[in-house]
Structures are given as structure tokens and as C-alpha cells.
Design an enzyme around this catalytic site. Structure first.
Site, PDB file in Angstrom:
ATOM      1  N   ARG A 230       1.043  -1.213  -0.148  1.00 34.82           N
ATOM      2  CA  ARG A 230       0.140   0.045   0.016  1.00 34.82           C
ATOM      3  C   ARG A 230       1.054   1.142  -0.084  1.00 34.82           C
ATOM      4  O   ARG A 230       1.504   1.395   0.950  1.00 34.82           O
ATOM      5  CB  ARG A 230      -0.833  -0.090   1.091  1.00 34.82           C
ATOM      6  CG  ARG A 230      -1.639   1.510   1.352  1.00 34.82           C
ATOM      7  CD  ARG A 230      -2.729   1.018   2.336  1.00 34.82           C
ATOM      8  NE  ARG A 230      -3.721   0.623   1.891  1.00 34.82           N
ATOM      9  CZ  ARG A 230      -5.058   0.651   2.463  1.00 34.82           C
ATOM     10  NH1 ARG A 230      -5.180   1.496   3.516  1.00 34.82           N
ATOM     11  NH2 ARG A 230      -6.081  -0.111   1.813  1.00 34.82           N
TER      12      ARG A 230
ATOM     13  N   HIS B 212      -7.501   0.813  -6.381  1.00 39.55           N
ATOM     14  CA  HIS B 212      -7.551  -0.280  -5.397  1.00 39.55           C
ATOM     15  C   HIS B 212      -8.062  -1.427  -5.941  1.00 39.55           C
ATOM     16  O   HIS B 212      -9.405  -1.637  -5.558  1.00 39.55           O
ATOM     17  CB  HIS B 212      -8.424   0.578  -4.341  1.00 39.55           C
ATOM     18  CG  HIS B 212      -8.483   0.039  -2.828  1.00 39.55           C
ATOM     19  ND1 HIS B 212      -7.618  -1.095  -2.603  1.00 39.55           N
ATOM     20  CD2 HIS B 212      -9.008   0.397  -1.733  1.00 39.55           C
ATOM     21  CE1 HIS B 212      -7.701  -1.381  -1.224  1.00 39.55           C
ATOM     22  NE2 HIS B 212      -8.674  -0.477  -0.784  1.00 39.55           N
TER      23      HIS B 212
ATOM     24  N   GLN C  53     -10.245  -4.203  -3.470  1.00 40.80           N
ATOM     25  CA  GLN C  53     -11.235  -3.674  -2.953  1.00 40.80           C
ATOM     26  C   GLN C  53     -12.436  -3.797  -4.055  1.00 40.80           C
ATOM     27  O   GLN C  53     -13.636  -4.516  -3.651  1.00 40.80           O
ATOM     28  CB  GLN C  53     -11.451  -2.145  -2.713  1.00 40.80           C
ATOM     29  CG  GLN C  53     -12.650  -1.664  -2.059  1.00 40.80           C
ATOM     30  CD  GLN C  53     -13.011  -2.308  -0.711  1.00 40.80           C
ATOM     31  OE1 GLN C  53     -11.954  -2.018   0.279  1.00 40.80           O
ATOM     32  NE2 GLN C  53     -14.144  -2.648  -0.377  1.00 40.80           N
TER      33      GLN C  53
ATOM     34  N   CYS D 190     -16.339   1.453   0.565  1.00 42.49           N
ATOM     35  CA  CYS D 190     -15.150   0.374   1.072  1.00 42.49           C
ATOM     36  C   CYS D 190     -14.737   0.689   2.531  1.00 42.49           C
ATOM     37  O   CYS D 190     -13.987  -0.112   2.915  1.00 42.49           O
ATOM     38  CB  CYS D 190     -13.891   0.690   0.055  1.00 42.49           C
ATOM     39  SG  CYS D 190     -13.066   2.455   0.102  1.00 42.49           S
TER      40      CYS D 190
ATOM     41  N   ARG E 164     -13.116  -8.859   1.606  1.00 41.31           N
ATOM     42  CA  ARG E 164     -11.887  -8.804   1.106  1.00 41.31           C
ATOM     43  C   ARG E 164     -10.991  -9.880   1.333  1.00 41.31           C
ATOM     44  O   ARG E 164     -10.043 -10.368   0.535  1.00 41.31           O
ATOM     45  CB  ARG E 164     -11.484  -7.516   1.934  1.00 41.31           C
ATOM     46  CG  ARG E 164     -11.930  -6.109   1.528  1.00 41.31           C
ATOM     47  CD  ARG E 164     -11.625  -5.709   0.422  1.00 41.31           C
ATOM     48  NE  ARG E 164     -10.015  -5.390   0.280  1.00 41.31           N
ATOM     49  CZ  ARG E 164      -9.254  -4.493   0.956  1.00 41.31           C
ATOM     50  NH1 ARG E 164     -10.002  -3.685   1.312  1.00 41.31           N
ATOM     51  NH2 ARG E 164      -7.967  -4.550   0.684  1.00 41.31           N
TER      52      ARG E 164
HETATM   53  N1  NVA Z   1     -10.116   6.322  -1.543  1.00 43.04           N
HETATM   54  C1  NVA Z   1      -9.553   6.021   0.148  1.00 43.04           C
HETATM   55  C2  NVA Z   1      -9.917   4.411   0.227  1.00 43.04           C
HETATM   56  C3  NVA Z   1      -9.457   4.103   1.408  1.00 43.04           C
HETATM   57  C4  NVA Z   1      -9.658   2.482   1.720  1.00 43.04           C
HETATM   58  C5  NVA Z   1      -8.132   6.518   0.207  1.00 43.04           C
HETATM   59  O1  NVA Z   1      -7.325   6.246  -0.761  1.00 43.04           O
HETATM   60  O2  NVA Z   1      -7.698   7.016   1.085  1.00 43.04           O
HETATM   61  N1   CP Z   2     -11.329  -0.270   2.486  1.00 46.78           N
HETATM   62  C1   CP Z   2     -10.157  -0.182   2.883  1.00 46.78           C
HETATM   63  O1   CP Z   2      -8.834  -0.742   2.126  1.00 46.78           O
HETATM   64  O2   CP Z   2      -9.901  -0.232   4.195  1.00 46.78           O
HETATM   65  P1   CP Z   2      -8.454  -0.070   4.983  1.00 46.78           P
HETATM   66  O3   CP Z   2      -7.936   1.342   4.680  1.00 46.78           O
HETATM   67  O4   CP Z   2      -8.769   0.079   6.483  1.00 46.78           O
HETATM   68  O5   CP Z   2      -7.487  -1.127   4.654  1.00 46.78           O
END
Ligand code: NVA
Ligand code: CP
Length: 308
Positions: free
Chosen positions: A106, A133, A136, A262, A290
Site C-alpha cells: 500500500r 484499489h 477492494q 469501501c 476482502r
Molecule cells: N480512497 C480512499 C480509500 C481508502 C480505503 C483512500 O485512498 O484513502
Molecule cells: N477499504 C480499505 O482498504 O480499508 P483500509 O484502509 O482499512 O485497509
């Protein structure tokens, strides 16, 4: 010569046929989990998880999932590794991928994960970047299928930011044959090039979020401010004020429309509490899935297809 490594850096890295297999496989793996059936196809395999941004779901789903498949996990963050002290990505990739079988990352820019993958000896999975993502959306479509059957030909309404989730929905729509109705505030639109799609055939842009939701099979949204964009928070709060998914928007969607998010969610910002905590919401299934979907993905990337 060994087979080329398969990475999962964006949704379009797999084919529609691969997804058909994965959705079936995820259902089977979920069934085994619910029945407390031991299933250890990844015994002695190790997953490295690298987090440069915060996470709850991604961390728990990958870590629990890998242990359930018989493997083990190494957890690294920018703060507790040399990654945060400017060791070149190429060097980190070469070293880490000599010791583990699979890497989940990530991070910020998609270019970072692509560079890592280029120098990795093992498959790399995108656990969220600024642009995409894919894990997700894999879980979201699996969840849609569980509740409503095939997503082919259906309409997904995207209300909110033209962000990593929106881009991934667009890729999925092009690949799997459904439509996305997108409504974002001005200045936060989706960009076809960033989303990495070939044409505009699979999505339609609407100024008014109510119009995007009209007749939709699924209404979905995400935070107004994604991780990495916190400095824009106040400006975004103003710009997004009319992009809150409320009961009025759900009313113009199909009567059996689902709501997804999400998570994490901000009730009263991108979604009304009545919607996310209401009867059409499947957000908890989405979060749980997930883990099941990613277990199928990890098995697929490491072992390939398993005849059932
Ligand atoms: N769009 C959000 C998704 C978090 C799971 C982010 O990138 O912070
Ligand atoms: N939806 C998702 O990716 O959640 P987190 O940021 O908690 O991993």
C-alpha cells in the site's frame, strides 16, 4: 524456463475469465472458512505486507487470510524499515523478494509499485495506491454477485471523488461489461488516461448525483479526502457538500439497489447514516469479503488455477 510472474497491480492485470474463476473460487474458500475446514494450500509460503499508509481492513484481511491458508506474514511500514530512509525501491524489491513468496504493497504513486514489481522475483499485489484499489473492487464485485448474481449489463452509480476507487470501477466496467454512472464535483472528475481505460463506452458522466443514481443497481461512494490529500480537506468539504449519498438518491435507484462503501466512512459527509446503516447497505459483507476474495487471489497468483 519458468512461467512469467503474475502481478496484480491494477484491475486490468487479470482477464474476465480469470475473474470468473476467482469469484467462484472465493465462494468456495469462504464456504470452507465458515465450516471451519482446514485448508492450507500456502503452507510454508510467506507474504510480506508493506504499508506506507494506514489500514485496518487491508491489513487484517491479508494477514488473517494468509495464516488461514497455512502461510505466514511479515509486516513492514515506512516507519520501522529502511523504506522510510530512502533505500532505493529497486534494492528493497530485490532483497524482500528473495525471502518471501508474495508481496502486498500500500503506497502513494502507482509508479512506485510498478517499479517494485519490475525488480521483484515474486508476485506483487496492489493494496491501494493513489490511482487504484483493485483488491477492494474484486471484493465489491464478489459481494454484488453474492447478493444479486452477475454484474454484466448492470449499472453502478459512483457519487463523489474521481479517486482510486472510481478509477478501479471504470477498469472493472470495461473488462466485465457493466456501466458506471459517475458524478463528481467540478475539478474532481475521473480522467480516462489515469484510469487506464481504452474508451468512454463503459461510463457516463452526470453533473447531478441524483441523475447518476437514477435506475442504478448499485450506489457507491468513498471518502471526500483520500489518504495523502489531507491538505485539501477543507476545500474538499466545501466542494463535495452536495455529494452525500442520502435516502433521496437511494429512492431514485432501482428498488433493490445495493449500497456499498469501501470504508472507512464518515457519516454525514459522503453518506447519510440512514443509508450506510440502512437495509440496502452491504458494507459489512463487503469488508468481510476482502478476506475471502484475497485468499482466492493469493492462491491463484502462487499456485494457479485449481480444478474443483
Ligand atoms: N480512497 C480512499 C480509500 C481508502 C480505503 C483512500 O485512498 O484513502
Ligand atoms: N477499504 C480499505 O482498504 O480499508 P483500509 O484502509 O482499512 O485497509
Amino acid at each position: 524456463m519458468s512461467a512469467p510472474i503474475r502481478h496484480y497491480l491494477q484491475f486490468s492485470d487479470l482477464s474476465a475469465e480469470d475473474y470468473a474463476y476467482l469469484f467462484e473460487r472465493a465462494a468456495l474458500i469462504k464456504k470452507k472458512f465458515k465450516a471451519y475446514e482446514k485448508y492450507h494450500p500456502l503452507a510454508d509460503r510467506t507474504l510480506a505486507m508493506i504499508f506506507e499508509k494506514a489500514s485496518t481492513r487491508t491489513r487484517v484481511s491479508f494477514e488473517a487470510g494468509m495464516y488461514q491458508l497455512g502461510g505466514s506474514v511479515v509486516h513492514l511500514t515506512t516507519g520501522d524499515s529502511q523504506l522510510g530512509r530512502a533505500e532505493p525501491i529497486e534494492d528493497s524489491a530485490k532483497v524482500i523478494s528473495r525471502m518471501v513468496d508474495l508481496v502486498m504493497i500500500r503506497t502513494f504513486g502507482q509508479d512506485k509499485i510498478e517499479l517494485f514489481a519490475e525488480h521483484s522475483r515474486v508476485p506483487v499485489i496492489n493494496g491501494l495506491t493513489n490511482e487504484f484499489h483493485p483488491c477492494q473492487i474484486l471484493a465489491d464485485i464478489f459481494t454484488f454477485i453474492e447478493h444479486r448474481g452477475s454484474i454484466r449489463g448492470k449499472t453502478v452509480a459512483w457519487v463523489g471523488d474521481g479517486n482510486n476507487m472510481a478509477n478501479t470501477w471504470l477498469q472493472a466496467a470495461e473488462l466485465l461489461g457493466f456501466k458506471v454512472h459517475v458524478s463528481t464535483p467540478g475539478g474532481y472528475e475521473v480522467d480516462q488516461d489515469v484510469a487506464g481505460i481504452r474508451s468512454s463506452d463503459s461510463y457516463k458522466v452526470f453533473k447531478d448525483p441524483m441523475d447518476a443514481c437514477r435506475g442504478a443497481d448499485l450506489v457507491t461512494t468513498d471518502v471526500w479526502t483520500s489518504m495523502g490529500y489531507e491538505a485539501e480537506n477543507e476545500a474538499r468539504k466545501k466542494a463535495f457538500a452536495d455529494w452525500c449519498v442520502d435516502t433521496e438518491m437511494m429512492k431514485v435507484a432501482k428498488p433493490d439497489a445495493l449500497f456499498m462503501h469501501c470504508l472507512p466512512a464518515h457519516r454525514g459527509e459522503e453518506v447519510q447514516a440512514d443509508v450506510i446503516d440502512g437495509p440496502q447497505s452491504v458494507v459489512w459483507d463487503e469488508a468481510e469479503n476482502r478476506m475471502h476474495a484475497q485468499k482466492a487471489l493469493m492462491e491463484f497468483l502462487l499456485i494457479g488455477r485449481i480444478a474443483s
